[in-house]
Design a protein around this motif. Structure first.
Motif, mmCIF file in Angstrom:
data_model
loop_
_atom_site.group_PDB
_atom_site.id
_atom_site.type_symbol
_atom_site.label_atom_id
_atom_site.label_comp_id
_atom_site.label_asym_id
_atom_site.label_seq_id
_atom_site.Cartn_x
_atom_site.Cartn_y
_atom_site.Cartn_z
ATOM 1 N N TRP A 174 0.799 -1.221 0.000
ATOM 2 C CA TRP A 174 0.000 0.000 0.000
ATOM 3 C C TRP A 174 0.837 1.279 0.000
ATOM 4 O O TRP A 174 0.527 2.228 -0.696
ATOM 5 C CB TRP A 174 -0.971 -0.006 1.176
ATOM 6 C CG TRP A 174 -1.958 1.097 1.081
ATOM 7 C CD1 TRP A 174 -2.037 2.206 1.856
ATOM 8 C CD2 TRP A 174 -3.004 1.211 0.117
ATOM 9 N NE1 TRP A 174 -3.067 2.998 1.439
ATOM 10 C CE2 TRP A 174 -3.676 2.401 0.372
ATOM 11 C CE3 TRP A 174 -3.426 0.415 -0.945
ATOM 12 C CZ2 TRP A 174 -4.764 2.833 -0.389
ATOM 13 C CZ3 TRP A 174 -4.503 0.836 -1.701
ATOM 14 C CH2 TRP A 174 -5.153 2.036 -1.415
ATOM 15 N N ARG A 175 1.882 1.340 0.776
ATOM 16 C CA ARG A 175 2.707 2.553 0.887
ATOM 17 C C ARG A 175 3.423 2.878 -0.425
ATOM 18 O O ARG A 175 3.708 4.034 -0.707
ATOM 19 C CB ARG A 175 3.757 2.386 1.991
ATOM 20 C CG ARG A 175 3.220 2.500 3.367
ATOM 21 C CD ARG A 175 2.718 3.864 3.555
ATOM 22 N NE ARG A 175 2.998 4.366 4.890
ATOM 23 C CZ ARG A 175 2.627 5.540 5.274
ATOM 24 N NH1 ARG A 175 2.014 6.335 4.445
ATOM 25 N NH2 ARG A 175 2.853 5.937 6.487
ATOM 26 N N ARG A 176 3.703 1.865 -1.252
ATOM 27 C CA ARG A 176 4.485 2.068 -2.472
ATOM 28 C C ARG A 176 3.630 2.236 -3.717
ATOM 29 O O ARG A 176 4.145 2.509 -4.791
ATOM 30 C CB ARG A 176 5.440 0.900 -2.671
ATOM 31 C CG ARG A 176 6.521 0.855 -1.594
ATOM 32 C CD ARG A 176 7.307 -0.401 -1.703
ATOM 33 N NE ARG A 176 6.476 -1.448 -1.077
ATOM 34 C CZ ARG A 176 6.787 -2.712 -0.995
ATOM 35 N NH1 ARG A 176 7.903 -3.129 -1.508
ATOM 36 N NH2 ARG A 176 6.002 -3.568 -0.398
ATOM 37 N N ILE A 177 2.322 2.091 -3.590
ATOM 38 C CA ILE A 177 1.439 2.167 -4.752
ATOM 39 C C ILE A 177 1.076 3.631 -5.015
ATOM 40 O O ILE A 177 0.571 4.317 -4.132
ATOM 41 C CB ILE A 177 0.155 1.346 -4.518
ATOM 42 C CG1 ILE A 177 0.492 -0.122 -4.325
ATOM 43 C CG2 ILE A 177 -0.801 1.523 -5.680
ATOM 44 C CD1 ILE A 177 -0.695 -0.972 -3.943
ATOM 45 N N GLU A 178 1.337 4.081 -6.252
ATOM 46 C CA GLU A 178 1.019 5.461 -6.607
ATOM 47 C C GLU A 178 -0.440 5.616 -7.020
ATOM 48 O O GLU A 178 -1.087 6.588 -6.649
ATOM 49 C CB GLU A 178 1.936 5.928 -7.734
ATOM 50 C CG GLU A 178 3.379 6.077 -7.294
ATOM 51 C CD GLU A 178 4.263 6.528 -8.438
ATOM 52 O OE1 GLU A 178 3.754 7.152 -9.397
ATOM 53 O OE2 GLU A 178 5.467 6.265 -8.359
ATOM 54 N N GLU A 179 -0.948 4.678 -7.810
ATOM 55 C CA GLU A 179 -2.331 4.723 -8.267
ATOM 56 C C GLU A 179 -3.012 3.434 -7.826
ATOM 57 O O GLU A 179 -2.980 2.429 -8.540
ATOM 58 C CB GLU A 179 -2.394 4.865 -9.780
ATOM 59 C CG GLU A 179 -1.864 6.189 -10.278
ATOM 60 C CD GLU A 179 -2.007 6.324 -11.779
ATOM 61 O OE1 GLU A 179 -3.046 5.874 -12.309
ATOM 62 O OE2 GLU A 179 -1.095 6.850 -12.394
ATOM 63 N N PRO A 180 -3.664 3.446 -6.668
ATOM 64 C CA PRO A 180 -4.225 2.210 -6.106
ATOM 65 C C PRO A 180 -5.238 1.504 -6.999
ATOM 66 O O PRO A 180 -5.174 0.290 -7.161
ATOM 67 C CB PRO A 180 -4.884 2.670 -4.809
ATOM 68 C CG PRO A 180 -4.297 3.979 -4.504
ATOM 69 C CD PRO A 180 -3.854 4.588 -5.782
ATOM 70 N N GLU A 181 -6.154 2.247 -7.609
ATOM 71 C CA GLU A 181 -7.171 1.579 -8.407
ATOM 72 C C GLU A 181 -6.555 0.916 -9.636
ATOM 73 O O GLU A 181 -6.898 -0.214 -9.985
ATOM 74 C CB GLU A 181 -8.268 2.545 -8.843
ATOM 75 C CG GLU A 181 -9.375 1.813 -9.569
ATOM 76 C CD GLU A 181 -10.669 2.576 -9.629
ATOM 77 O OE1 GLU A 181 -11.588 2.059 -10.271
ATOM 78 O OE2 GLU A 181 -10.780 3.651 -9.034
ATOM 79 N N ALA A 182 -5.648 1.594 -10.290
ATOM 80 C CA ALA A 182 -4.979 1.005 -11.454
ATOM 81 C C ALA A 182 -4.207 -0.249 -11.043
ATOM 82 O O ALA A 182 -4.222 -1.260 -11.755
ATOM 83 C CB ALA A 182 -4.040 2.026 -12.092
ATOM 84 N N TYR A 183 -3.573 -0.198 -9.895
ATOM 85 C CA TYR A 183 -2.811 -1.353 -9.407
ATOM 86 C C TYR A 183 -3.748 -2.539 -9.139
ATOM 87 O O TYR A 183 -3.483 -3.661 -9.574
ATOM 88 C CB TYR A 183 -2.056 -0.984 -8.132
ATOM 89 C CG TYR A 183 -1.258 -2.127 -7.560
ATOM 90 C CD1 TYR A 183 0.023 -2.400 -8.008
ATOM 91 C CD2 TYR A 183 -1.791 -2.952 -6.566
ATOM 92 C CE1 TYR A 183 0.751 -3.463 -7.499
ATOM 93 C CE2 TYR A 183 -1.077 -4.005 -6.054
ATOM 94 C CZ TYR A 183 0.194 -4.255 -6.513
ATOM 95 O OH TYR A 183 0.907 -5.307 -6.004
#
Length: 185
Positions: free
Chosen positions: A50-59
């Protein structure tokens, strides 16, 4: 995960899980239980990074697509649902036309192969260009085009009732005559 990240993750899940679940249901061929499993696994993977994800929905969507690809690459066959009588399509529609159409579409999508269903969901539900679909699926743009074409043809064969949603018949579209014309001064 610290408290701030937990709150951020919870907020994301609260606000986006219903839209993500719709995509997962389509990817899984209408099997809600399989879709919930698919989404749950994707959210677990997202929580760990979670801390490293820039665009959560795209991920999360990318994880959904890749997990579904892994599922249809497995050798297992999907269990077929048998019923004593075919479902009633309902001759008289009284405002439930949208629900009937959704059920019809879900049933037809469920009868496609997982690959065909995945390509159609990515192209038309997610509205992704062919190049993006090819990159996600790890194939060529030509493969996406041919799979889309074959999938739509199969969908039309499985559910001819869906033809009302398609483009008008060629007879209804006025033709244009582009033949050469003699011009006199």
């Amino acid at each position: 995960m610290d408290a701030e990240a937990q709150d951020s993750f919870r907020e994301f899940v609260e606000h986006r899980s219903s839209a993500l679940l719709k995509t997962a249901v389509l990817l899984s061929g209408g099997d809600r239980h399989a879709a919930e499993d698919l989404l749950q696994n994707a959210l677990i993977k997202a929580a760990g990074r979670w801390r490293r994800i820039e665009e959560p929905e795209a991920y999360v969507r990318q994880v959904l697509y890749r997990q579904q690809i892994s599922r249809w690459r497995l050798k297992w066959r999907r269990r077929e649902l048998t019923v004593a009588e075919p479902p009633d399509t309902g001759a008289g529609r009284d405002g439930a036309a949208d629900a009937d159409l959704r059920l019809l579409m879900r049933g037809a999508l469920a009868r496609l192969t997982a690959r065909q269903r995945t390509v159609l969901v990515l192209r038309y539900f997610e509205d992704l260009p062919e190049g993006d679909v090819a990159r996600i699926l790890g194939c060529s743009v030509g493969t996406v085009r041919s799979t889309t074409h074959r999938s739509l043809a199969r969908l039309r064969a499985l559910a001819p009732e869906l033809a009302v949603l398609g483009p008008p018949d060629a007879a209804e579209v006025p033709s244009r005559d582009y033949s050469p014309v003699e011009v006199r001064p």
